[in-house]
Design an enzyme around this catalytic site. Structure first.
Site, PDB file in Angstrom:
ATOM      1  N   SER A 262       0.831  -1.207   0.000  1.00 30.46           N
ATOM      2  CA  SER A 262       0.000   0.000   0.000  1.00 30.46           C
ATOM      3  C   SER A 262       0.856   1.243   0.000  1.00 30.46           C
ATOM      4  O   SER A 262       0.406   2.310  -0.396  1.00 30.46           O
ATOM      5  CB  SER A 262      -0.854   0.065   1.260  1.00 30.46           C
ATOM      6  OG  SER A 262      -1.588  -1.080   1.435  1.00 30.46           O
TER       7      SER A 262
ATOM      8  N   HIS B 285      -0.698  -2.558  -7.326  1.00 27.59           N
ATOM      9  CA  HIS B 285      -1.503  -2.219  -6.153  1.00 27.59           C
ATOM     10  C   HIS B 285      -2.991  -2.302  -6.471  1.00 27.59           C
ATOM     11  O   HIS B 285      -3.510  -1.509  -7.245  1.00 27.59           O
ATOM     12  CB  HIS B 285      -1.123  -0.805  -5.673  1.00 27.59           C
ATOM     13  CG  HIS B 285      -1.794  -0.409  -4.401  1.00 27.59           C
ATOM     14  ND1 HIS B 285      -2.228   0.864  -4.161  1.00 27.59           N
ATOM     15  CD2 HIS B 285      -2.110  -1.134  -3.301  1.00 27.59           C
ATOM     16  CE1 HIS B 285      -2.781   0.905  -2.955  1.00 27.59           C
ATOM     17  NE2 HIS B 285      -2.728  -0.286  -2.419  1.00 27.59           N
TER      18      HIS B 285
ATOM     19  N   GLU C 218      -2.888   0.261  -9.559  1.00 25.23           N
ATOM     20  CA  GLU C 218      -1.776   1.196  -9.718  1.00 25.23           C
ATOM     21  C   GLU C 218      -0.537   0.350 -10.037  1.00 25.23           C
ATOM     22  O   GLU C 218      -0.207  -0.577  -9.279  1.00 25.23           O
ATOM     23  CB  GLU C 218      -1.547   1.992  -8.426  1.00 25.23           C
ATOM     24  CG  GLU C 218      -2.616   3.039  -8.168  1.00 25.23           C
ATOM     25  CD  GLU C 218      -2.468   3.754  -6.825  1.00 25.23           C
ATOM     26  OE1 GLU C 218      -2.739   4.949  -6.762  1.00 25.23           O
ATOM     27  OE2 GLU C 218      -2.094   3.094  -5.830  1.00 25.23           O
TER      28      GLU C 218
ATOM     29  N   ASN D 103      -3.806   6.237  -2.161  1.00 24.96           N
ATOM     30  CA  ASN D 103      -3.627   6.307  -0.708  1.00 24.96           C
ATOM     31  C   ASN D 103      -3.093   7.665  -0.260  1.00 24.96           C
ATOM     32  O   ASN D 103      -3.373   8.118   0.847  1.00 24.96           O
ATOM     33  CB  ASN D 103      -2.696   5.192  -0.221  1.00 24.96           C
ATOM     34  CG  ASN D 103      -3.405   3.841  -0.199  1.00 24.96           C
ATOM     35  OD1 ASN D 103      -4.627   3.785  -0.264  1.00 24.96           O
ATOM     36  ND2 ASN D 103      -2.642   2.763  -0.116  1.00 24.96           N
TER      37      ASN D 103
HETATM   38  N1  3HC Z   1     -15.612  -9.585  -2.629  1.00 21.43           N
HETATM   39  C1  3HC Z   1     -16.182  -9.798  -3.815  1.00 21.43           C
HETATM   40  N2  3HC Z   1     -17.234  -9.111  -4.260  1.00 21.43           N
HETATM   41  C2  3HC Z   1     -17.771  -8.186  -3.450  1.00 21.43           C
HETATM   42  C3  3HC Z   1     -17.254  -7.911  -2.174  1.00 21.43           C
HETATM   43  C4  3HC Z   1     -16.125  -8.656  -1.772  1.00 21.43           C
HETATM   44  N3  3HC Z   1     -15.550  -8.454  -0.580  1.00 21.43           N
HETATM   45  N4  3HC Z   1     -17.991  -6.923  -1.614  1.00 21.43           N
HETATM   46  C5  3HC Z   1     -18.938  -6.599  -2.492  1.00 21.43           C
HETATM   47  N5  3HC Z   1     -18.787  -7.347  -3.594  1.00 21.43           N
HETATM   48  C6  3HC Z   1     -19.578  -7.271  -4.799  1.00 21.43           C
HETATM   49  C7  3HC Z   1     -20.982  -7.720  -4.538  1.00 21.43           C
HETATM   50  O1  3HC Z   1     -21.104  -9.115  -4.689  1.00 21.43           O
HETATM   51  C8  3HC Z   1     -21.738  -6.966  -5.606  1.00 21.43           C
HETATM   52  O2  3HC Z   1     -21.589  -7.614  -6.860  1.00 21.43           O
HETATM   53  P1  3HC Z   1     -22.795  -7.727  -7.892  1.00 21.43           P
HETATM   54  O3  3HC Z   1     -23.173  -6.317  -8.242  1.00 21.43           O
HETATM   55  O4  3HC Z   1     -22.197  -8.495  -9.032  1.00 21.43           O
HETATM   56  O5  3HC Z   1     -23.868  -8.456  -7.156  1.00 21.43           O
HETATM   57  C9  3HC Z   1     -20.988  -5.639  -5.718  1.00 21.43           C
HETATM   58  O6  3HC Z   1     -19.691  -5.901  -5.202  1.00 21.43           O
HETATM   59  C10 3HC Z   1     -21.659  -4.565  -4.938  1.00 21.43           C
HETATM   60  O7  3HC Z   1     -21.770  -5.034  -3.615  1.00 21.43           O
HETATM   61  P2  3HC Z   1     -23.007  -4.764  -2.668  1.00 21.43           P
HETATM   62  O8  3HC Z   1     -24.227  -4.434  -3.476  1.00 21.43           O
HETATM   63  O9  3HC Z   1     -23.098  -5.828  -1.652  1.00 21.43           O
HETATM   64  O10 3HC Z   1     -22.529  -3.554  -1.838  1.00 21.43           O
HETATM   65  P3  3HC Z   1     -22.346  -2.079  -2.249  1.00 21.43           P
HETATM   66  O11 3HC Z   1     -23.123  -1.667  -3.426  1.00 21.43           O
HETATM   67  O12 3HC Z   1     -22.562  -1.396  -0.965  1.00 21.43           O
HETATM   68  O13 3HC Z   1     -20.807  -1.993  -2.668  1.00 21.43           O
HETATM   69  C11 3HC Z   1     -18.503  -1.761  -2.264  1.00 21.43           C
HETATM   70  C12 3HC Z   1     -19.796  -2.435  -1.834  1.00 21.43           C
HETATM   71  C13 3HC Z   1     -18.144  -2.219  -3.666  1.00 21.43           C
HETATM   72  C14 3HC Z   1     -17.445  -2.174  -1.278  1.00 21.43           C
HETATM   73  C15 3HC Z   1     -18.748  -0.199  -2.273  1.00 21.43           C
HETATM   74  O14 3HC Z   1     -19.240   0.197  -1.026  1.00 21.43           O
HETATM   75  C16 3HC Z   1     -17.489   0.583  -2.557  1.00 21.43           C
HETATM   76  O15 3HC Z   1     -17.123   0.806  -3.697  1.00 21.43           O
HETATM   77  N6  3HC Z   1     -16.823   1.055  -1.484  1.00 21.43           N
HETATM   78  C17 3HC Z   1     -15.562   1.802  -1.577  1.00 21.43           C
HETATM   79  C18 3HC Z   1     -14.434   0.837  -1.406  1.00 21.43           C
HETATM   80  C19 3HC Z   1     -13.092   1.508  -1.523  1.00 21.43           C
HETATM   81  O16 3HC Z   1     -12.940   2.718  -1.448  1.00 21.43           O
HETATM   82  N7  3HC Z   1     -12.050   0.684  -1.702  1.00 21.43           N
HETATM   83  C20 3HC Z   1     -10.678   1.179  -1.765  1.00 21.43           C
HETATM   84  C21 3HC Z   1     -10.095   1.260  -0.402  1.00 21.43           C
HETATM   85  S1  3HC Z   1      -8.409   1.792  -0.439  1.00 21.43           S
HETATM   86  C22 3HC Z   1      -7.534   0.395  -0.714  1.00 21.43           C
HETATM   87  O17 3HC Z   1      -8.040  -0.689  -0.807  1.00 21.43           O
HETATM   88  C23 3HC Z   1      -6.062   0.579  -0.825  1.00 21.43           C
HETATM   89  C24 3HC Z   1      -5.340  -0.068   0.305  1.00 21.43           C
HETATM   90  O18 3HC Z   1      -3.962  -0.031   0.007  1.00 21.43           O
HETATM   91  C25 3HC Z   1      -5.567   0.617   1.624  1.00 21.43           C
END
Ligand code: 3HC
Length: 490
Positions: free
Chosen positions: A119, A140, A152, A190
């Protein structure tokens, strides 16, 4: 170079997600974990994730079997000897990573590309520990890896020509968009995201607003898929804390010093979703000690709306339509404002009745209580907002309230990142949209809010908090002075 067989080392949430992404794209995957117990956990992640997709009808059971059939699980790194690419997703401890990469360097063919999903750690430091620094890159992914569309790709000063392009092409095959970036702490996402999350923790600690209110403001007001505390729980508070530490070490910007609250929660084992408990959680949660929200209903009485223009179907009209009476001697004075309202309040015969109201988007009303606002007026304002269909976000009467205080410094950071030549406007916007599900990238947001409004909001934040990084970026200031409404695109 075509990649057909890949290794993934570390099958925690991210590693298992990455293995699934490769297998879904038809590549053969060897997943490696340290011992049988960790391997079983990794298998569990893979089965649950693909199982959920089957339950939702997004994947046929036979497709799931094919995907899982492409993944071989092992506890022996030696099994990676024939792969074309290895992606490492082990804990963020540089010594562990260096020792792993030395091992991979010995085991894998000289042409194999070694990638780290770090990260924030230095890809250059990891590369330099191997005998093939030119074939070591960062790859990433974003959590949840199967969902978020960004990768990334991090090249270093010693990366061989072509390797970044090959890995970028691979990301495309995985259905992801790659953004090629240099080896700076936090890369693009990040570097912009984590200071914003850290700032949210700081605002909660300052008592500007509570956990649920901050999350609701950012989700419903700005349209982000998750609020900062929900997202911290997803990322893992330990990961967030580590990334902040690395950012601080590189920048010495005190905004990047990890929030003491994060340290406390991490030390207490409240890591977020991975430990079942963080800012949220079934087995207990941390909400910053905010007072319980559902207090008794106020005795709703008369109101008066003052402040910036409120015509047409504005707030006063909506309240009238809901049956409330405007009055010159009201129970609550709602002062529409995007700045603190204490100066207006002290001019009233009874300042205790004034509450600042800042409408954010179509759904959110930030409700600023001054040092003089009575509990009765604050409660009445909250109830009135609910009645007209707005989500109230109670907060202190501080510059930027909640949303602008969190969003504007993030936008300012994006301008500085672009101005420093680290990434293009298009890449920064795409990275935030695809990596974090933002409805718009920071430059798109800046242009839709209006550059002058953001610049002026930053000046107000700077004046209030005296935080050097809140001073508007020179480029933003210059564009506003030149009366330019858009950033110059390539
Ligand atoms: N694994 C696989 N698929 C998943 C999942 C998981 N953990 N969580 C959700 N999904 C899928 C669901 O199955 C669903 O798929 P579908 O449309 O084909 O049925 C789709 O994603 C949407 O999920 P939900 O309807 O259950 O939930 P939401 O619409 O609330 O979406 C989310 C969930 C995709 C996590 C959304 O809230 C989101 O985009 N959040 C932001 C996440 C983010 O910012 N991530 C980056 C963080 S920073 C990072 O990772 C970097 C690191 O270095 C710190």
């Amino acid at each position: 170079m075509a990649f057909e067989r890949v290794g993934v080392v570390g099958l925690g949430t991210m590693g298992a997600g990455i293995a699934e992404v490769f297998a879904r794209a038809g590549l053969r995957v060897i997943g490696v974990e340290a011992d049988a117990e960790a391997l079983a956990r990794g298998r569990g992640h893979l089965e649950r994730s693909t199982g959920k997709a089957v339950d939702k009808g997004r994947l046929a059971p036979e497709q799931r079997d094919e995907i899982l059939g492409r993944i071989t699980l092992t506890t022996s790194r030696e099994d990676l000897r024939d792969v074309d690419l290895v992606v490492e997703a082990i804990p963020e401890i540089l010594d562990y990573k260096i020792s792993l990469f030395k091992d991979l360097d010995r085991i894998c063919e000289p042409g194999t590309v070694l990638a780290t999903n770090t990260s924030s750690l230095s890809v250059t430091a990891i590369a330099a520990a191997t005998g093939r620094p030119g074939r070591v890159v960062g790859m990433h992914f974003f959590n949840p890896a199967p969902v978020m569309k960004l990768v990334e790709v991090v090249g270093t000063v010693v990366t061989e020509p072509g390797v970044v392009a090959d890995v970028t092409a691979l990301a495309g095959r995985l259905g992801k968009t790659a953004v090629a970036v240099g080896d700076r702490a936090g890369f693009v996402v990040n570097r912009l995201l984590l200071p914003y999350l850290n700032h949210a923790a700081a605002l909660m600690e300052l008592g500007v607003a509570g956990r649920d209110d901050i999350d609701a403001a950012m989700r419903l007001g700005v349209g982000l898929p998750m609020g900062p505390f929900g997202l911290l729980d997803l990322i893992g508070l330990d990961t967030a804390y580590e990334v902040m530490g690395v950012l601080f070490d590189e920048t010495r910007d005190r905004r990047h010093a990890p929030s003491p609250l994060l340290r406390e929660l991490v030390t207490a084992g409240l890591l977020g979703r991975k430990s079942g408990r963080g800012f949220y959680g079934e087995s207990g949660a941390y909400d910053g000690g905010a007072p319980h929200r559902e207090q008794a209903r106020s005795r709703l009485g008369t109101f008066k709306v003052v402040g910036y223009e409120d015509e047409g179907d504005g707030l006063a009209e909506r309240l009238r339509a809901a049956g409330f009476k405007p009055s010159e001697d009201p129970d609550v004075v709602l002062c529409l404002a995007d700045r603190p309202v204490i100066e207006h309040a002290v001019r009233l015969p009874d300042p205790a009745r004034m509450v600042g109201v800042h409408l954010v988007g179509e759904q959110v009303a930030e409700l600023a209580s001054t040092a003089l606002t009575s509990e009765r007026a604050a409660t009445a304002a909250r109830d009135l907002m609910k009645i007209v269909g707005l989500t109230p976000v109670p907060c202190k009467d501080r510059a930027g309230f909640v949303v602008d205080a969190l969003l504007f410094p993030f936008l300012n950071d994006a301008v500085r990142m672009y101005d420093a030549g680290y990434a293009s406007i298009e890449d920064i916007d795409a990275a935030m949209r695809l990596g974090c599900g933002y409805p718009a990238g920071p430059f798109e947001m800046l242009e839709s809010f209006g550059l002058a409004r953001v610049r002026d909001g930053l000046r107000a934040l700077y004046t209030e908090y005296r935080e050097p990084a809140f001073a508007p970026a020179s480029l933003l200031d210059q564009l506003v002075t030149a009366d330019v409404s858009e950033f110059p695109r390539r």
